[in-house]
Design a protein around this motif. Structure first.
Motif, PDB file in Angstrom:
ATOM      1  N   ASP A 124      14.767 -23.241  25.787  1.00 35.11           N
ATOM      2  CA  ASP A 124      13.873 -22.092  25.675  1.00 35.11           C
ATOM      3  C   ASP A 124      14.285 -21.185  24.514  1.00 35.11           C
ATOM      4  N   LYS A 125      15.599 -20.986  24.360  1.00 34.48           N
ATOM      5  CA  LYS A 125      16.085 -20.155  23.250  1.00 34.48           C
ATOM      6  C   LYS A 125      15.720 -20.785  21.916  1.00 34.48           C
ATOM      7  N   ALA A 126      15.911 -22.084  21.783  1.00 34.91           N
ATOM      8  CA  ALA A 126      15.583 -22.768  20.532  1.00 34.91           C
ATOM      9  C   ALA A 126      14.088 -22.651  20.243  1.00 34.91           C
ATOM     10  N   GLN A 127      13.253 -22.790  21.270  1.00 36.96           N
ATOM     11  CA  GLN A 127      11.811 -22.672  21.085  1.00 36.96           C
ATOM     12  C   GLN A 127      11.419 -21.239  20.716  1.00 36.96           C
ATOM     13  N   HIS A 128      12.057 -20.260  21.350  1.00 43.89           N
ATOM     14  CA  HIS A 128      11.761 -18.853  21.035  1.00 43.89           C
ATOM     15  C   HIS A 128      12.160 -18.541  19.600  1.00 43.89           C
ATOM     16  N   ILE A 129      13.331 -18.990  19.201  1.00 42.28           N
ATOM     17  CA  ILE A 129      13.787 -18.759  17.827  1.00 42.28           C
ATOM     18  C   ILE A 129      12.855 -19.450  16.837  1.00 42.28           C
ATOM     19  N   ALA A 130      12.402 -20.652  17.152  1.00 40.04           N
ATOM     20  CA  ALA A 130      11.467 -21.350  16.271  1.00 40.04           C
ATOM     21  C   ALA A 130      10.188 -20.539  16.096  1.00 40.04           C
ATOM     22  N   ALA A 161      19.069 -24.260  13.598  1.00 36.19           N
ATOM     23  CA  ALA A 161      19.321 -25.647  13.175  1.00 36.19           C
ATOM     24  C   ALA A 161      18.827 -26.629  14.232  1.00 36.19           C
ATOM     25  N   ALA A 162      19.038 -26.294  15.494  1.00 40.62           N
ATOM     26  CA  ALA A 162      18.570 -27.151  16.585  1.00 40.62           C
ATOM     27  C   ALA A 162      17.043 -27.218  16.580  1.00 40.62           C
ATOM     28  N   ALA A 163      16.402 -26.074  16.405  1.00 44.43           N
ATOM     29  CA  ALA A 163      14.940 -26.036  16.370  1.00 44.43           C
ATOM     30  C   ALA A 163      14.405 -26.868  15.207  1.00 44.43           C
ATOM     31  N   ARG A 164      15.061 -26.772  14.072  1.00 47.01           N
ATOM     32  CA  ARG A 164      14.667 -27.556  12.899  1.00 47.01           C
ATOM     33  C   ARG A 164      14.827 -29.053  13.168  1.00 47.01           C
ATOM     34  N   GLU A 165      15.955 -29.428  13.776  1.00 46.64           N
ATOM     35  CA  GLU A 165      16.233 -30.826  14.095  1.00 46.64           C
ATOM     36  C   GLU A 165      15.206 -31.383  15.081  1.00 46.64           C
ATOM     37  N   MET A 166      14.734 -30.542  16.008  1.00 52.16           N
ATOM     38  CA  MET A 166      13.749 -30.971  16.999  1.00 52.16           C
ATOM     39  C   MET A 166      12.323 -30.908  16.460  1.00 52.16           C
ATOM     40  N   GLY A 167      12.170 -30.450  15.223  1.00 50.81           N
ATOM     41  CA  GLY A 167      10.847 -30.396  14.614  1.00 50.81           C
ATOM     42  C   GLY A 167      10.001 -29.214  15.064  1.00 50.81           C
TER      43      GLY A 167
END
Length: 98
Positions: A52-58, A86-92
């Motif tokens: 959820d954090k990665a998606q929010h940051i994205a 970086a995680a959000a970028r890696e997950m597209g």
């Protein structure tokens, strides 16, 4: 055809000798977003909260916020914001900027 995640998983479990990969494959084939951390870097988030954090940051990055602004809004260190970015970028999840 199954629509809910529960139905998809239940159907996958009725097959002979189902595995975790079979369930994830079934969810992916049904249109659910499936992230398989073992296929990527070890630092990818795997818990629902970290995803959820990665998606929010994205979302914030896609809205044009800088990492400093993201860190301040999410109340985390700049380093944490960089890692989740970086995680959000890696997950597209983030849009490419030209």
């Amino acid at each position: 055809m199954s629509n809910t995640a529960t139905e998809v998983i239940s159907d996958a479990l009725t097959s002979a000798d189902p595995s975790a990969d079979d369930i994830l494959d079934a969810l992916g084939n049904a249109g659910y977003r499936v992230i398989r951390p073992e296929a990527g870097p070890a630092w990818l988030p795997v818990t629902p909260r970290s995803l959820d954090k990665a998606q929010h940051i994205a979302t914030l990055i896609n809205d044009g916020k800088t990492l400093q602004q993201v860190a301040a809004e999410m109340r985390m260190s700049l380093r944490q914001a960089e890692r989740y970015s970086a995680a959000a970028r890696e997950m597209g999840l983030t849009e490419r900027r030209h």
